[in-house]
Write a protein that holds these residues in place. Structure first.
Motif, PDB file in Angstrom:
ATOM      1  N   LEU A 239       6.572   0.734 -19.444  1.00 20.24           N
ATOM      2  CA  LEU A 239       5.811  -0.350 -18.880  1.00 20.24           C
ATOM      3  C   LEU A 239       6.634  -1.095 -17.841  1.00 20.24           C
ATOM      4  O   LEU A 239       7.126  -2.110 -17.864  1.00 20.24           O
ATOM      5  N   HIS A 240       7.041  -0.384 -16.728  1.00 18.64           N
ATOM      6  CA  HIS A 240       7.383  -1.001 -15.524  1.00 18.64           C
ATOM      7  C   HIS A 240       6.400  -1.122 -14.413  1.00 18.64           C
ATOM      8  O   HIS A 240       5.456  -0.538 -14.348  1.00 18.64           O
TER       9      HIS A 240
ATOM     10  N   ALA B  63       1.263  -0.309 -11.986  1.00 17.53           N
ATOM     11  CA  ALA B  63       0.610  -0.357 -10.872  1.00 17.53           C
ATOM     12  C   ALA B  63      -0.271   0.930 -10.609  1.00 17.53           C
ATOM     13  O   ALA B  63      -1.332   0.933  -9.999  1.00 17.53           O
ATOM     14  N   ARG B  64       0.520   2.042 -10.674  1.00 23.40           N
ATOM     15  CA  ARG B  64      -0.239   3.567 -10.360  1.00 23.40           C
ATOM     16  C   ARG B  64      -1.176   3.540 -11.425  1.00 23.40           C
ATOM     17  O   ARG B  64      -2.476   4.290 -11.194  1.00 23.40           O
ATOM     18  N   GLY B  65      -0.990   3.089 -12.599  1.00 21.95           N
ATOM     19  CA  GLY B  65      -1.905   3.290 -13.727  1.00 21.95           C
ATOM     20  C   GLY B  65      -3.153   2.582 -13.456  1.00 21.95           C
ATOM     21  O   GLY B  65      -4.424   2.995 -13.670  1.00 21.95           O
TER      22      GLY B  65
ATOM     23  N   GLY C  48      -0.493  13.825 -12.899  1.00 24.12           N
ATOM     24  CA  GLY C  48      -0.122  14.135 -11.446  1.00 24.12           C
ATOM     25  C   GLY C  48       0.607  13.054 -10.821  1.00 24.12           C
ATOM     26  O   GLY C  48       1.532  13.345  -9.907  1.00 24.12           O
ATOM     27  N   TRP C  49       0.477  12.140 -10.892  1.00 26.35           N
ATOM     28  CA  TRP C  49       0.847  10.781 -10.163  1.00 26.35           C
ATOM     29  C   TRP C  49       1.844  10.189 -10.964  1.00 26.35           C
ATOM     30  O   TRP C  49       2.530   9.031 -10.563  1.00 26.35           O
ATOM     31  N   ARG C  50       1.961  10.384 -12.247  1.00 24.39           N
ATOM     32  CA  ARG C  50       3.319   9.856 -13.245  1.00 24.39           C
ATOM     33  C   ARG C  50       3.084   8.435 -13.201  1.00 24.39           C
ATOM     34  O   ARG C  50       3.836   7.608 -13.119  1.00 24.39           O
ATOM     35  N   SER C  51       1.585   8.215 -13.378  1.00 24.81           N
ATOM     36  CA  SER C  51       1.533   6.576 -13.876  1.00 24.81           C
ATOM     37  C   SER C  51       1.340   6.410 -15.113  1.00 24.81           C
ATOM     38  O   SER C  51       1.146   7.480 -16.038  1.00 24.81           O
TER      39      SER C  51
ATOM     40  N   GLY D 238      -6.532  -2.129  -3.981  1.00 17.58           N
ATOM     41  CA  GLY D 238      -6.377  -3.786  -4.368  1.00 17.58           C
ATOM     42  C   GLY D 238      -5.816  -3.724  -5.527  1.00 17.58           C
ATOM     43  O   GLY D 238      -4.870  -4.727  -5.804  1.00 17.58           O
ATOM     44  N   GLY D 239      -5.969  -3.008  -6.516  1.00 18.15           N
ATOM     45  CA  GLY D 239      -5.505  -3.043  -7.944  1.00 18.15           C
ATOM     46  C   GLY D 239      -4.160  -2.817  -7.860  1.00 18.15           C
ATOM     47  O   GLY D 239      -3.226  -3.696  -8.539  1.00 18.15           O
ATOM     48  N   TYR D 240      -3.461  -1.767  -7.130  1.00 14.56           N
ATOM     49  CA  TYR D 240      -2.244  -1.504  -7.329  1.00 14.56           C
ATOM     50  C   TYR D 240      -1.355  -2.436  -6.673  1.00 14.56           C
ATOM     51  O   TYR D 240      -0.374  -3.174  -7.399  1.00 14.56           O
TER      52      TYR D 240
END
Length: 183
Positions: free
Chosen positions: A37-38, A43-45, A70-73, A157-159
């Protein structure tokens, strides 16, 4: 603090890796970024959840999980964010996507003014169903363009919203800590 609250409800990574249906992913589910949880992983999640949330049906969760790998979120955050589309919100969200697609295509996408939604007729429900199907097909080009554009805008926007909120949270906490040290 939100991290402590989230940690209480998140599953343990080893329990997920050992689940009988998820063993096929093996060590990919063991990557620390999927569970930490960093700021950047969360943000990617959120971005992955917003991006995959507009995919119809049960494919939302599968897409969110695969994109997270794939994006390590953060995997749980990505899966949770997909629930922004639900029976209460899907109508307004698709309306916005249609309007966005119409705007981008200059009208409704095929140069014909979109007809209003047909009124329901108790006397001829099959005729109404056929008219409703024709009306929905007329929405196709605008929705086909609007949905991916809206999903991308929501993801971006969410990121940045998570990045800004998280950074603001840290700044406020540091200022409070420094103020206590001065007193």
């Amino acid at each position: 603090m939100p991290r402590k609250l989230l940690r209480r409800y998140l599953p343990e990574p080893h329990a997920v890796r050992e689940h009988r249906l998820l063993r096929c992913f093996g060590s990919k589910l063991g990557h620390p970024d999927l569970w930490h949880l960093h700021r950047r992983c969360v943000a990617r999640g959120v971005a992955v959840g917003f991006l995959s949330g507009l995919i119809p049906g049960p494919l939302q969760m599968l897409t969110a999980a695969l994109l997270s790998l794939g994006w390590r979120s953060n995997l749980p955050v990505a899966l949770l964010v997909t629930f922004y589309t639900n029976p209460l919100t899907i109508g307004p969200i698709y309306w916005v996507a249609y309007k966005l697609g119409s705007f981008l295509l200059g009208g409704n996408g095929n140069g014909v003014v979109q007809q209003p939604m047909p009124d329901f007729s108790f006397g001829a429900p099959l005729a109404w169903l056929s008219a409703m199907l024709d009306w929905m097909i007329g929405l196709g080009p605008a929705l086909l363009v609007g949905l991916p554009v809206l999903a991308t805008l929501l993801a971006i926007g969410g990121y940045f919203a998570v990045e800004l909120f998280w950074r603001g949270w840290i700044v406020v906490r540091r200022r409070k800590s420094n103020a206590r040290l001065r007193v």
